[in-house]
Design a protein around this motif. Structure first.
Motif, PDB file in Angstrom:
ATOM      1  N   ILE A  81      38.223  24.655  53.017  1.00  0.00           N
ATOM      2  CA  ILE A  81      38.493  23.907  52.216  1.00  0.00           C
ATOM      3  C   ILE A  81      37.889  23.668  50.519  1.00  0.00           C
ATOM      4  O   ILE A  81      36.784  23.484  50.745  1.00  0.00           O
ATOM      5  CB  ILE A  81      38.422  22.170  52.627  1.00  0.00           C
ATOM      6  CG1 ILE A  81      39.120  22.857  54.091  1.00  0.00           C
ATOM      7  CG2 ILE A  81      39.004  20.914  52.180  1.00  0.00           C
ATOM      8  CD1 ILE A  81      39.230  21.219  54.790  1.00  0.00           C
ATOM      9  N   LYS A  82      38.407  23.118  49.326  1.00  0.00           N
ATOM     10  CA  LYS A  82      37.634  23.341  48.316  1.00  0.00           C
ATOM     11  C   LYS A  82      38.524  21.747  47.351  1.00  0.00           C
ATOM     12  O   LYS A  82      39.437  21.320  47.292  1.00  0.00           O
ATOM     13  CB  LYS A  82      38.493  24.539  47.479  1.00  0.00           C
ATOM     14  CG  LYS A  82      37.953  25.848  48.344  1.00  0.00           C
ATOM     15  CD  LYS A  82      37.424  27.175  47.262  1.00  0.00           C
ATOM     16  CE  LYS A  82      37.457  28.430  47.667  1.00  0.00           C
ATOM     17  NZ  LYS A  82      37.581  29.560  47.473  1.00  0.00           N
ATOM     18  N   ILE A  83      37.644  21.127  47.031  1.00  0.00           N
ATOM     19  CA  ILE A  83      38.034  19.418  46.728  1.00  0.00           C
ATOM     20  C   ILE A  83      37.425  19.995  45.494  1.00  0.00           C
ATOM     21  O   ILE A  83      35.622  19.989  45.291  1.00  0.00           O
ATOM     22  CB  ILE A  83      37.031  18.687  47.538  1.00  0.00           C
ATOM     23  CG1 ILE A  83      37.666  18.563  48.307  1.00  0.00           C
ATOM     24  CG2 ILE A  83      37.114  17.549  46.651  1.00  0.00           C
ATOM     25  CD1 ILE A  83      37.760  17.733  50.002  1.00  0.00           C
ATOM     26  N   PHE A  84      38.043  18.911  44.091  1.00  0.00           N
ATOM     27  CA  PHE A  84      37.057  18.698  43.264  1.00  0.00           C
ATOM     28  C   PHE A  84      36.561  17.417  42.713  1.00  0.00           C
ATOM     29  O   PHE A  84      37.714  16.850  43.292  1.00  0.00           O
ATOM     30  CB  PHE A  84      38.003  19.293  41.773  1.00  0.00           C
ATOM     31  CG  PHE A  84      37.812  19.065  40.302  1.00  0.00           C
ATOM     32  CD1 PHE A  84      36.558  20.104  40.043  1.00  0.00           C
ATOM     33  CD2 PHE A  84      38.344  18.482  39.726  1.00  0.00           C
ATOM     34  CE1 PHE A  84      35.962  19.684  38.169  1.00  0.00           C
ATOM     35  CE2 PHE A  84      37.704  17.672  38.474  1.00  0.00           C
ATOM     36  CZ  PHE A  84      36.429  18.503  37.845  1.00  0.00           C
ATOM     37  N   PHE A  85      35.303  16.900  42.180  1.00  0.00           N
ATOM     38  CA  PHE A  85      35.193  15.651  41.753  1.00  0.00           C
ATOM     39  C   PHE A  85      35.083  15.467  40.365  1.00  0.00           C
ATOM     40  O   PHE A  85      33.678  16.181  40.380  1.00  0.00           O
ATOM     41  CB  PHE A  85      34.518  15.116  42.960  1.00  0.00           C
ATOM     42  CG  PHE A  85      34.217  13.667  42.472  1.00  0.00           C
ATOM     43  CD1 PHE A  85      35.212  12.069  42.570  1.00  0.00           C
ATOM     44  CD2 PHE A  85      32.949  13.271  41.737  1.00  0.00           C
ATOM     45  CE1 PHE A  85      34.907  11.577  41.849  1.00  0.00           C
ATOM     46  CE2 PHE A  85      32.754  12.245  42.127  1.00  0.00           C
ATOM     47  CZ  PHE A  85      32.827  11.291  41.714  1.00  0.00           C
ATOM     48  N   SER A  86      35.438  14.470  39.768  1.00  0.00           N
ATOM     49  CA  SER A  86      34.346  13.768  37.979  1.00  0.00           C
ATOM     50  C   SER A  86      35.031  12.254  38.124  1.00  0.00           C
ATOM     51  O   SER A  86      35.800  12.749  38.044  1.00  0.00           O
ATOM     52  CB  SER A  86      35.016  14.951  37.074  1.00  0.00           C
ATOM     53  OG  SER A  86      34.841  14.483  36.359  1.00  0.00           O
ATOM     54  N   GLY A  87      33.114  11.576  37.791  1.00  0.00           N
ATOM     55  CA  GLY A  87      33.858  10.630  37.243  1.00  0.00           C
ATOM     56  C   GLY A  87      33.868  11.075  35.677  1.00  0.00           C
ATOM     57  O   GLY A  87      33.835   9.498  35.152  1.00  0.00           O
ATOM     58  N   GLU A  88      33.493  11.793  34.764  1.00  0.00           N
ATOM     59  CA  GLU A  88      34.162  11.609  33.544  1.00  0.00           C
ATOM     60  C   GLU A  88      34.863  11.541  33.008  1.00  0.00           C
ATOM     61  O   GLU A  88      36.282  12.086  34.309  1.00  0.00           O
ATOM     62  CB  GLU A  88      33.443  12.605  33.173  1.00  0.00           C
ATOM     63  CG  GLU A  88      31.681  12.462  33.666  1.00  0.00           C
ATOM     64  CD  GLU A  88      31.373  12.049  32.915  1.00  0.00           C
ATOM     65  OE1 GLU A  88      31.412  11.778  31.698  1.00  0.00           O
ATOM     66  OE2 GLU A  88      29.837  12.083  33.219  1.00  0.00           O
ATOM     67  N   LEU A 126      34.016   6.849  40.104  1.00  0.00           N
ATOM     68  CA  LEU A 126      32.719   7.194  40.503  1.00  0.00           C
ATOM     69  C   LEU A 126      32.613   5.240  40.743  1.00  0.00           C
ATOM     70  O   LEU A 126      31.523   5.598  41.603  1.00  0.00           O
ATOM     71  CB  LEU A 126      33.022   7.438  39.384  1.00  0.00           C
ATOM     72  CG  LEU A 126      30.636   7.737  38.856  1.00  0.00           C
ATOM     73  CD1 LEU A 126      30.547   8.324  39.836  1.00  0.00           C
ATOM     74  CD2 LEU A 126      29.847   8.055  37.843  1.00  0.00           C
ATOM     75  N   TRP A 127      32.867   4.175  40.096  1.00  0.00           N
ATOM     76  CA  TRP A 127      31.532   3.400  40.689  1.00  0.00           C
ATOM     77  C   TRP A 127      31.438   2.886  41.850  1.00  0.00           C
ATOM     78  O   TRP A 127      31.399   2.513  42.896  1.00  0.00           O
ATOM     79  CB  TRP A 127      32.592   2.493  39.767  1.00  0.00           C
ATOM     80  CG  TRP A 127      33.439   1.485  39.918  1.00  0.00           C
ATOM     81  CD1 TRP A 127      34.772   2.135  38.966  1.00  0.00           C
ATOM     82  CD2 TRP A 127      34.651   1.484  41.087  1.00  0.00           C
ATOM     83  NE1 TRP A 127      36.153   1.357  39.321  1.00  0.00           N
ATOM     84  CE2 TRP A 127      35.767   1.081  40.921  1.00  0.00           C
ATOM     85  CE3 TRP A 127      33.985   0.380  41.679  1.00  0.00           C
ATOM     86  CZ2 TRP A 127      36.768   0.575  41.325  1.00  0.00           C
ATOM     87  CZ3 TRP A 127      35.096  -0.170  42.486  1.00  0.00           C
ATOM     88  CH2 TRP A 127      36.315  -0.419  42.513  1.00  0.00           C
ATOM     89  N   LEU A 128      32.736   3.731  43.205  1.00  0.00           N
ATOM     90  CA  LEU A 128      33.333   3.499  44.607  1.00  0.00           C
ATOM     91  C   LEU A 128      31.755   3.499  44.614  1.00  0.00           C
ATOM     92  O   LEU A 128      31.234   3.647  46.045  1.00  0.00           O
ATOM     93  CB  LEU A 128      33.931   4.104  45.108  1.00  0.00           C
ATOM     94  CG  LEU A 128      35.383   2.515  45.244  1.00  0.00           C
ATOM     95  CD1 LEU A 128      36.684   3.853  45.161  1.00  0.00           C
ATOM     96  CD2 LEU A 128      35.852   2.170  45.657  1.00  0.00           C
ATOM     97  N   LEU A 129      31.200   4.722  44.301  1.00  0.00           N
ATOM     98  CA  LEU A 129      29.889   5.253  45.251  1.00  0.00           C
ATOM     99  C   LEU A 129      28.898   4.998  44.843  1.00  0.00           C
ATOM    100  O   LEU A 129      27.346   4.889  45.600  1.00  0.00           O
ATOM    101  CB  LEU A 129      29.814   7.480  43.739  1.00  0.00           C
ATOM    102  CG  LEU A 129      30.900   8.226  44.967  1.00  0.00           C
ATOM    103  CD1 LEU A 129      31.821   8.286  44.691  1.00  0.00           C
ATOM    104  CD2 LEU A 129      30.364   9.720  44.155  1.00  0.00           C
ATOM    105  N   THR A 229      32.865   3.265  34.992  1.00  0.00           N
ATOM    106  CA  THR A 229      32.133   3.897  35.396  1.00  0.00           C
ATOM    107  C   THR A 229      31.659   2.869  36.443  1.00  0.00           C
ATOM    108  O   THR A 229      31.394   2.133  35.857  1.00  0.00           O
ATOM    109  CB  THR A 229      31.305   4.576  34.655  1.00  0.00           C
ATOM    110  OG1 THR A 229      30.118   4.140  33.963  1.00  0.00           O
ATOM    111  CG2 THR A 229      31.693   5.694  33.691  1.00  0.00           C
ATOM    112  N   GLU A 230      29.836   3.142  36.504  1.00  0.00           N
ATOM    113  CA  GLU A 230      28.757   2.753  37.474  1.00  0.00           C
ATOM    114  C   GLU A 230      28.521   1.359  36.080  1.00  0.00           C
ATOM    115  O   GLU A 230      28.204  -0.054  37.275  1.00  0.00           O
ATOM    116  CB  GLU A 230      28.133   3.459  37.733  1.00  0.00           C
ATOM    117  CG  GLU A 230      26.801   3.837  37.227  1.00  0.00           C
ATOM    118  CD  GLU A 230      27.156   4.563  36.557  1.00  0.00           C
ATOM    119  OE1 GLU A 230      26.375   4.687  35.664  1.00  0.00           O
ATOM    120  OE2 GLU A 230      28.227   5.078  36.498  1.00  0.00           O
ATOM    121  N   LYS A 231      28.091   1.471  34.857  1.00  0.00           N
ATOM    122  CA  LYS A 231      27.765   0.714  34.141  1.00  0.00           C
ATOM    123  C   LYS A 231      28.276  -1.252  34.539  1.00  0.00           C
ATOM    124  O   LYS A 231      27.443  -2.129  34.675  1.00  0.00           O
ATOM    125  CB  LYS A 231      27.851   0.498  32.944  1.00  0.00           C
ATOM    126  CG  LYS A 231      26.999   2.274  32.175  1.00  0.00           C
ATOM    127  CD  LYS A 231      27.527   3.260  31.015  1.00  0.00           C
ATOM    128  CE  LYS A 231      27.634   4.567  30.569  1.00  0.00           C
ATOM    129  NZ  LYS A 231      28.046   5.140  31.566  1.00  0.00           N
TER     130      LYS A 231
END
Length: 325
Positions: A81-88, A126-129, A229-231
């Motif tokens: 299984i291959k998953i891509f993630f980016s918060g950018e 991303l902020w969820l992380l 984002t998380e800021k």
């Protein structure tokens, strides 16, 4: 010469991926092109383990890919299984990944902040992380979000903070230089650095550090619809009043209470905003009234829980499909 450099670059990338693969070899979940972090601290690994998603499937491996490296690793890696993630913001930076890796049919799932209609994509910013512990139960997630809506205010001896490493858009320079005319803006990051206590006294604990400040300057790197984002969430978590720019100044409207945020307009004199900051800073009552507002909407706990549970459901579906294949 060009081809020699290209071969060398490819060779160095392969070495990098072999190292990353070796770091993950004790786990069924691997990470490529991610930021540097201990494997056991990776949010997605912890989430998969806590939800026991792979317990019945000892032969299935999952690889997560991000943006800090080459795309050919999608095909080089042999995980099931291959998953891509980016918060950018992939439309402004890291343009080689602007398709969210969806043009590669080996990617089973792509995860990001945008809302896309592709069946292989899921909205998961991303902020969820940063605000949700991956081991949290549904009940704990609801409690966490409710606590975030009403952070502990406490004594705040200092005026305004800012923490960042750089300023590609010039927005942070604009905000800090303007607002320091009211009172000192304390900058603990590399950008406009004038305070060492974040590192020395607080051991780089950003939230503990920010709890000393009434306001926090927390703009995004770029202004793009939905890109949050998380800021901003770090500022809320620490109980500061956020001074924000980004997401067309409409950040997460279903999650965040816009009345509890002060918005900066780039290139404007921001006279009304500056007047508001001065009034809040000078009046304990006005400051208390502003800070006592809920930071999140009433719907936020259920909205966030839904995003977390949708991720689990999607992962379960993919794992089951691959197990049956």
């Amino acid at each position: 010469m060009y081809f020699k450099l290209k071969i060398l670059h490819h060779y160095n990338a392969l070495k990098k991926y072999q190292i990353e693969k070796k770091r993950s070899e004790l786990y069924q979940v691997k990470f490529f092109n991610f930021w540097e972090q201990e494997i056991t601290d990776m949010w997605f690994l912890r989430f998969i383990q806590s939800r026991r998603l792979l317990d019945k499937y000892p032969k299935i491996t999952i690889s997560f890919f991000s943006i800090l490296g080459e795309r050919f690793v999608f095909n080089w890696d042999k995980s099931k299984i291959k998953i891509f993630f980016s918060g950018e913001n992939l439309q402004e930076r890291f343009l080689s990944y602007s398709d969210h890796a969806l043009s590669n049919n080996k990617i089973d799932l792509s995860i990001g902040f945008e809302h896309l209609s592709d069946p292989r994509y899921i909205h998961f910013p991303l902020w969820l992380l940063f605000i949700i512990d991956p081991e949290s139960s549904d009940k704990k997630i609801i409690e966490t979000v409710k606590e975030l809506s009403y952070p502990i205010i406490g004594e705040r001896p200092y005026f305004m903070s800012h923490i960042s490493s750089w300023d590609g858009m010039g927005i942070r320079n604009e905000m800090c230089n303007t607002l320091t005319n009211i009172e000192k803006v304390t900058c603990a990051g590399k950008f406009m650095h004038n305070d060492d206590s974040l590192h020395i006294k607080y051991k780089d604990n950003k939230i503990a550090y920010l709890k000393n400040f009434k306001f926090n300057i927390c703009p995004e790197n770029t202004n793009t619809k939905e890109y949050v984002t998380e800021k901003l969430f770090h500022s809320i978590q620490a109980g500061c009043i956020p001074i924000y720019w980004g997401a067309d100044n409409k950040p997460e409207p279903e999650i965040l209470n816009k009345d509890a945020i002060l918005f900066w307009e780039k290139g404007s004199k921001n006279e009304q905003l500056i007047e508001t900051i001065i009034e809040l800073n000078q009046s304990q009552k006005k400051m208390k009234d502003f800070m006592m507002q809920p930071r999140l909407t009433e719907e936020a706990p259920e909205k966030i829980l839904t995003m977390i549970n949708e991720l689990e459901i999607k992962l379960k579906q993919i794992i089951q499909q691959k197990a049956d294949y």
